[in-house]
Motif scaffolding. Structure first.
Motif, short mmCIF file in Angstrom:
data_model
loop_
_atom_site.label_atom_id
_atom_site.label_comp_id
_atom_site.label_asym_id
_atom_site.label_seq_id
_atom_site.Cartn_x
_atom_site.Cartn_y
_atom_site.Cartn_z
N PRO A 50 7.03 18.81 -11.32
CA PRO A 50 7.48 17.64 -12.10
C PRO A 50 6.56 16.44 -11.90
CG PRO A 50 8.89 17.97 -10.18
CD PRO A 50 7.98 19.16 -10.25
N ALA A 51 6.51 15.60 -12.92
CA ALA A 51 5.62 14.44 -12.88
C ALA A 51 5.97 13.50 -11.73
CB ALA A 51 5.67 13.70 -14.21
N TRP A 52 7.27 13.31 -11.44
CA TRP A 52 7.65 12.37 -10.39
C TRP A 52 7.13 12.82 -9.02
CZ3 TRP A 52 10.35 13.96 -6.18
CH2 TRP A 52 11.10 15.12 -6.28
N LEU A 53 6.98 14.15 -8.85
CA LEU A 53 6.45 14.65 -7.59
C LEU A 53 4.93 14.49 -7.56
CD1 LEU A 53 6.75 16.15 -4.89
CD2 LEU A 53 6.72 18.30 -6.16
N ARG A 54 4.28 14.81 -8.67
CA ARG A 54 2.83 14.70 -8.73
C ARG A 54 2.37 13.26 -8.62
NH1 ARG A 54 1.34 15.63 -13.46
NH2 ARG A 54 3.24 16.32 -14.54
N ASN A 55 3.20 12.32 -9.05
CA ASN A 55 2.81 10.92 -9.04
C ASN A 55 3.18 10.18 -7.75
OD1 ASN A 55 1.70 11.06 -11.63
ND2 ASN A 55 3.66 10.61 -12.61
N ARG A 56 3.77 10.86 -6.80
CA ARG A 56 4.10 10.22 -5.53
C ARG A 56 2.82 9.78 -4.81
NH1 ARG A 56 9.36 10.64 -3.45
NH2 ARG A 56 8.52 9.29 -1.81
N GLU A 57 2.90 8.64 -4.13
CA GLU A 57 1.73 8.09 -3.45
C GLU A 57 2.03 7.83 -1.98
OE1 GLU A 57 0.98 4.56 -5.71
OE2 GLU A 57 -0.52 5.57 -6.98
N LEU A 58 0.99 7.97 -1.16
CA LEU A 58 1.06 7.64 0.26
C LEU A 58 -0.09 6.72 0.60
CD1 LEU A 58 1.80 11.13 1.87
CD2 LEU A 58 3.38 9.21 1.71
N SER A 59 0.07 5.95 1.65
CA SER A 59 -1.00 5.09 2.11
C SER A 59 -2.19 5.94 2.53
CB SER A 59 -0.51 4.23 3.28
OG SER A 59 -1.61 3.65 3.96
N SER A 60 -3.36 5.69 1.92
CA SER A 60 -4.54 6.48 2.27
C SER A 60 -4.95 6.25 3.72
CB SER A 60 -5.72 6.13 1.34
OG SER A 60 -6.01 4.74 1.41
N LYS A 61 -4.66 5.06 4.25
CA LYS A 61 -4.98 4.77 5.65
C LYS A 61 -4.17 5.67 6.59
CE LYS A 61 -5.25 0.92 8.95
NZ LYS A 61 -5.00 -0.54 9.14
N LYS A 62 -2.87 5.82 6.30
CA LYS A 62 -2.03 6.68 7.13
C LYS A 62 -2.43 8.15 6.99
CE LYS A 62 2.13 3.83 7.47
NZ LYS A 62 3.59 3.76 7.23
N VAL A 63 -2.78 8.55 5.77
CA VAL A 63 -3.19 9.93 5.54
C VAL A 63 -4.46 10.26 6.33
CG1 VAL A 63 -4.06 11.56 3.82
CG2 VAL A 63 -2.10 10.11 3.28
N HIS A 64 -5.45 9.37 6.25
CA HIS A 64 -6.71 9.60 6.96
C HIS A 64 -6.50 9.58 8.48
CE1 HIS A 64 -9.31 8.21 3.31
NE2 HIS A 64 -8.76 9.41 3.15
N LYS A 65 -5.60 8.74 8.94
CA LYS A 65 -5.31 8.71 10.37
C LYS A 65 -4.68 10.02 10.83
CE LYS A 65 -2.99 5.90 13.91
NZ LYS A 65 -2.14 4.71 14.17
#
Length: 208
Positions: free
Chosen positions: A99-114
């Motif tokens: 679903p689009a709402w799942l594909r469009n979810r965002e996370l902080s790139s800083k937290k992801v890279h950490k």
């Protein structure tokens, strides 16, 4: 001639799907995030949205990484993602709808890279241990068994958020399953089934 040559230079390069943990980490870290937010759909496009192994590995890494999995709701979101992917594989779909709402979810790139940075050392060790073996565990029947196990695991992930560390153990299982499929490593698949059982047992023990 010049126009044809100039046009070829601007053609997009063929995307190469990751084949191990380090390649997956490199692929995610290479995604440009000018807004400071990493969209889930961009990660799916980069890692290969039609391949079962990379998708399981992606769900496992997100659930396993301490910085990322500590964000409230993320484990349940990955559980729902795994539920959709495994459910569609079990009914025979060759491409996965999300679903689009799942594909469009965002996370902080800083937290992801950490979180990804924390996983680099163990990932290198794990990649060195992977090899092609016990191939029947990653064949057609093995894939169906894996999808069923991950389907059950995905249903358990929301309540696992209430029990410390169990959702991380589930992340280990998903990661092992994904790696097993990508590398045709049946031993990893067997280990993943054992870890799945351990995570479910721990959850029921503390909740019941």
């Amino acid at each position: 001639m010049e126009d044809r040559k100039e046009g070829s230079e601007h053609e997009p390069k063929e995307r190469k799907e990751p084949h191990n943990l380090i390649e997956l980490l490199d692929t995610i870290e290479a995604i440009e995030t000018p807004s400071g937010k990493l969209r889930f759909d961009a990660v799916l496009e980069a890692t290969g949205r039609r391949s079962f192994g990379p998708l399981l590995l992606l769900a496992g890494l997100v659930t396993l990484a301490p910085v990322i999995s500590g964000i409230p709701g993320v484990p349940s979101l990955m559980g729902f993602f795994t539920f959709l992917v495994c459910g569609q594989l079990l009914i025979g779909r060759r491409t996965f709808w999300l679903p689009a709402w799942l594909r469009n979810r965002e996370l902080s790139s800083k937290k992801v890279h950490k979180g990804l940075g924390w996983m680099r050392k163990p990932s290198r060790l794990i990649d060195r241990l992977i090899q092609h073996r016990i191939s029947f565990m990653t064949g057609t029947r093995g894939m169906q068994m894996t999808a069923l196990a991950c389907f059950v695991l995905s249903l358990a992930m929301p309540p696992m958020e209430l029990v410390p560390l169990t959702v991380n153990i589930a992340g280990v299982a998903l990661t092992l399953f994904g790696l097993a499929i990508m590398a045709s490593d049946g031993l990893l698949s067997i280990l993943a089934f054992l870890v799945t059982g351990a995570s479910l047992f721990t959850m029921f023990y503390f909740l019941l």
